[in-house]
Structures are given as C-alpha cells and as structure tokens.
Scaffold this active site. Structure first.
Site, PDB file in Angstrom:
ATOM      1  N   LEU A   1       0.894  -1.148   0.000  1.00  0.00           N
ATOM      2  CA  LEU A   1       0.000   0.000   0.000  1.00  0.00           C
ATOM      3  C   LEU A   1       0.938   1.205   0.000  1.00  0.00           C
ATOM      4  CD1 LEU A   1      -3.051   0.524   0.070  1.00  0.00           C
ATOM      5  CD2 LEU A   1      -2.930   0.607   2.559  1.00  0.00           C
ATOM      6  N   ASP A   2       0.797   2.085  -0.978  1.00  0.00           N
ATOM      7  CA  ASP A   2       1.731   3.200  -1.130  1.00  0.00           C
ATOM      8  C   ASP A   2       1.949   3.956   0.172  1.00  0.00           C
ATOM      9  OD1 ASP A   2       1.874   2.650  -3.813  1.00  0.00           O
ATOM     10  OD2 ASP A   2       0.363   4.125  -4.382  1.00  0.00           O
ATOM     11  N   LYS A   3       3.121   4.557   0.301  1.00  0.00           N
ATOM     12  CA  LYS A   3       3.448   5.359   1.482  1.00  0.00           C
ATOM     13  C   LYS A   3       2.417   6.460   1.693  1.00  0.00           C
ATOM     14  CE  LYS A   3       7.256   7.897   3.652  1.00  0.00           C
ATOM     15  NZ  LYS A   3       8.684   8.288   3.572  1.00  0.00           N
TER      16      LYS A   3
ATOM     17  N   SER B   1      -0.676   6.376   0.822  1.00  0.00           N
ATOM     18  CA  SER B   1      -2.023   5.828   0.975  1.00  0.00           C
ATOM     19  C   SER B   1      -2.212   5.280   2.384  1.00  0.00           C
ATOM     20  CB  SER B   1      -2.260   4.709  -0.046  1.00  0.00           C
ATOM     21  OG  SER B   1      -2.084   5.193  -1.362  1.00  0.00           O
TER      22      SER B   1
END
Length: 238
Positions: free
Chosen positions: A108-110, A112
């Site tokens: 999960l993106d930084k 996000s």
C-alpha cells in the site's frame, strides 16, 4: 552440511525465508548478496535450496519456523512504508512492534492509508497476490476536482498505463469528488496513475477491503487478528 540442504531438493532460500515470515524474497536476496545468511555453516548463495532440517542463520541469529499461523489486519497510516527493510526508518515492522516476525501481504503506497494484511507464513501470500485469481480489493478515493461521467466510465472500462490496459473495474461515486473503486489487480500506484491519465490528482486514498476482510471501524495505526470466521471464508475464496 546437513543432508537436508542438498541442493537437489528443498526450496530456494529466499522463498523459504518468505514462507516462515523472516523477510520478503527481495529482502532475502539483498541479505544473501551482503553475505548475511549462513546455511549449515556456509555463506548462502543465490538459488541455494534448503528445507526444515537446514540450520539457517540470518544476521547471526538462528531461524526457527513459527508453527502458529498469524494473520492480522492493520489500518496503515500515511507515511508508513510496506517493507521489512530495517534501513527504511518508516518501515511497517518497526511501526507495529509486533511480538513475532510478520510481513505485509502486498503493498500500500506510502501516501495511501487503510487495510493491509500481515502474516508470519508465506503459503497464503502467493494465493492472495496472484493476479490471475482476480481477488477484489476496494478503495475510497478523493480527487482534486469534480468528476465527470466520462471520467467514471473511462476508469471502469480500462485505462492505458504501464504498457498495459487496466482490467475493467467497478467505480461508484460517493459525492462530486469521491468514489469507491473495486480492483482485481495491483499494478504499481495503479489508481493514482489511472486518475492522472484523465487529468485528475488523488487527494486521498484509503483501502477498505481485501477480498472478504474489511477495514470496518479499525482505528488508524491499530491492528486486529483476522477472525476464525474471516479466515475460513478467506480460505474458501482462495
């Protein structure tokens, strides 16, 4: 050398370390290259195979397989990175301070937030992440301007990014600038890239579901054990 480490049998050392929850395969490869992994008294090399009888040391510490299966649901805050790499000060492992080795299932993106599953055993990981299985992940996304029907239709039909076209998906508007989206694939920064293609910028992105496991009211920065009922349903889906 133990008989169990015969290179003709067993599984690759990076996969084994992933399966027992020590680290990701990529991190294992980094450690092998740095000479930090010993198998039966010798420095491990890429492609080496091991099994349950192998004596494995990582950074000087003996590796023992944890027999008890762990699967937790974590509400990741923005700024936390889904990596077990200790060199990253924002890594998810140090943030959680869990009492056993666990690692994230996917990313999960930084920037996000929301639901990320973590486990101590790798057998379940490949099944969840394998794109061909078409497993659903649901997100709530806010963009920087009012959405048009063209944008919604385009997102649903498939968007050309990263030398491919995204799979058709379901987009449900919540208000003028917010929508729910259900994906069955996980390309790098997929939702952000899809929005950018149509000239929109993602203001916030939260994952609220992975397959049958929902974020619910779990507070940001906290985690819970996946319930036996959820696990049973998850296994049936897999």
């Amino acid at each position: 050398m133990n008989q169990g480490s015969n290179p003709s049998d067993g599984i690759r050392i990076n996969k084994y370390l992933s399966n027992v929850g020590v680290c990701s395969r990529r991190e294992a490869d980094r450690l092998i290259e740095a000479g930090k992994i010993m198998v039966d008294g010798i420095v491990a090399d890429m492609g080496m195979k091991v099994n349950e009888d192998s004596d494995i040391y990582v950074n000087g510490k003996a590796i023992k397989k944890d027999k008890k299966f762990t699967l937790i649901a974590f509400n990741k805050p923005r700024g936390v990175v889904c990596t077990t790499f200790k060199g990253d000060p924002d890594n998810i492992v140090d943030f959680l301070k869990f009492d056993k080795r666990i690692y994230p299932i996917g990313r999960l993106d930084k920037d996000s937030e929301g639901l990320i599953l973590l486990t101590n055993q790798g057998e379940i990981v490949d099944k969840i992440l394998r794109g061909s299985n078409m497993h659903e992940k649901e997100y709530v996304v806010k963009v920087n301007k009012k959405m048009t029907q063209k944008f919604i239709d385009g997102m649903q039909e498939g968007v050309p990014i990263l030398d491919t076209v995204t799979r058709p998906c379901v987009v449900t508007p919540v208000d003028d600038t917010t929508f729910n989206i259900v994906l069955t694939q996980g390309l790098n920064r997929q939702i952000r890239r899809m929005c950018e293609y149509f000239g929109y910028h993602v203001v916030s992105l939260k994952r609220i579901r992975v397959m049958n496991i929902k974020l619910g009211r779990l507070k940001t920065g906290t985690y819970r054990n996946v319930t036996p009922q959820e696990l049973e349903e998850l296994k049936s889906l897999l």
